[in-house]
Design an enzyme around this catalytic site. Structure first.
Site: not given
Ligand code: FAD
Ligand code: EPU
Length: 344
Positions: A167, A240, A336
């Protein structure tokens, strides 16, 4: 006519997935790389603070956005090379990440399938090195093309210059400096699929798939995600809210004695990654709410806006969650998403 338009005092509630109310002093919709350079070279705007907006899925607006909020309408996926085994592609920043995942798996390219359904733009994908289900985007990035606001040049940063980590990247560390305009990815067709993350194999077999291809894995990951994470269309959230903390042995080892069921993931030789979701749930936060700011009842790591929470109310709740984790476990958790208008 320049390739950007400016809107003063622009409302932002529909432009971030938390759907909190805020305004941008100037919202710039930029339609070409030249337009971006023109905007930043313009004497009226060159010195203003600037924030790039993708799809707002990793952004908490805890106040109004001063200066420029730059939205990039830059489309395009170009295949630079494809020899049948691997392909080099250049994708403009404004493409949607999940559309790119669908595009790649439909062509039998391996790599992005574990990251299906992550919201957001391709331009944002390197910022925090998006990752899920055992893969991170940095594994596939060859080069990032970005405008350097210090020089107004478009530079090509090789993967090794991007300082990618969990991240993290140089772009996240120097947010005022870089505007990503395109990313080049290398994907191949032979790379072994990664099926080890909890639930992936089980979901594939429930789908009746025993010889999976990337598109099956993308579908399995999408099903797992839909079951685990609240949908931002239905309830405002940014995925997250906290990163999983990396801690030294001196912290995690005693905790495993007191809490034998605590998940611990090996990181480097002496450090380990803990599950922030688990720590938060143990503190009793899952499903709780304070007014319209809440902790999701689906996943404890996700803060949600039940309707009319302000960004500051969500931030205040996040601070209380982090303080209780620190008090109970002695572990610091950090946000995050990018927080605008307040400091953590
Ligand atoms: P924004 O939210 O618009 O911007 C995020 C940051 O990036 C800001 O600081 C912005 O200034 C900067 N930025 C955006 N575009 C540019 C650019 N072109 N140049 C320079 N800076 C820029 N993230 C994960 O890693 N794994 C996940 O599994 C995951 N699951 C998610 C699930 C949900 C339901 C949601 C809502 C979010 C999740 N995220 C996850 C977080 C998010 O999807 C990512 O961080 C994504 O890359 C953000 O993209 P965005 O275009 O919405 O960026
Ligand atoms: N858990 C709990 N309670 C909860 C949720 C999770 O106890 O309510 C524990 C469980 O033990 C579970 C473990 O957390 O097994 C891991 O949960 P999960 O697989 O959902 O993964 P995470 O570590 O919570 C990370 C990323 C997610 C990504 C998933 C899958 C971060 C901060 N988050 O979540 O990314 O989708 O793994 O790879 O690293 C995001 O960055 O926005 C995001 C959603």
């Amino acid at each position: 006519m320049s390739d950007y338009t400016l809107r003063p005092n622009a409302p932002l509630a529909a432009l971030s997935t938390f759907r909190v109310t805020a305004r941008a002093q100037l919202l710039a919709d930029v339609r070409s790389v030249d337009g971006l350079a023109d905007l930043f070279a313009h004497p009226d705007y060159a010195r203003l603070p600037a924030l790039v907006l993708g799809e707002g899925s990793n952004l908490l607006l805890a106040g109004d956005v001063p200066g420029l909020l730059v939205s990039l309408s830059l489309p395009g996926i170009d295949v630079l090379k494809d020899d049948g085994n691997s392909a080099l592609i250049r994708v403009a920043a404004g493409e949607r990440w999940d559309d790119l995942v669908r595009w790649s798996v439909a062509r039998g390219l391996h790599g992005f399938e574990n990251m299906a359904l992550i919201p957001g733009s391709v331009g944002a994908s390197p910022i925090q090195n998006i990752g899920a289900y055992g893969a991170e985007v940095a594994e596939f990035i060859r080069t990032v093309e970005a405008l350097d606001r210090q020089t107004l040049d478009i530079v090509r940063l090789p993967n090794s210059a991007c300082c990618f980590g969990y991240r993290d990247s140089i772009f996240k560390q120097q947010p005022e400096r870089w505007v990503i305009v395109a990313v080049e990815f290398e994907l191949d067709r032979q790379r072994p699929l990664r099926l080890d993350y909890a639930g992936v194999r089980e979901t594939l077999s429930s789908m009746g798939v025993d010889a999976p291809r990337p598109l099956h894995v993308a579908e399995a990951v999408s099903r797992l995600r839909a079951a685990k994470l609240p949908n931002p269309i239905l309830i405002g959230n940014a995925g997250s809210f906290f990163k999983n903390p990396t801690v030294d042995r001196s912290i995690w080892e005693p905790l495993t004695h007191s809490f034998p069921s605590m998940p611990v993931f090996a990181h480097a030789s002496d450090s380990a990654k803990l599950s922030a979701g688990w720590l938060i749930e143990q503190c009793g936060w899952k499903g709780r709410r304070d007014g319209d700011a809440g902790v999701s009842d689906m996943h404890a790591l996700v803060l949600v806006n039940h309707g009319n929470a302000s960004g500051l109310q969500i931030l205040e709740l996040a601070r209380r969650v982090a303080a209780s984790v620190k008090e109970r476990f002695g572990v610091e958790i950090e946000p995050e998403p990018r927080i605008v208008g307040a400091t953590w």
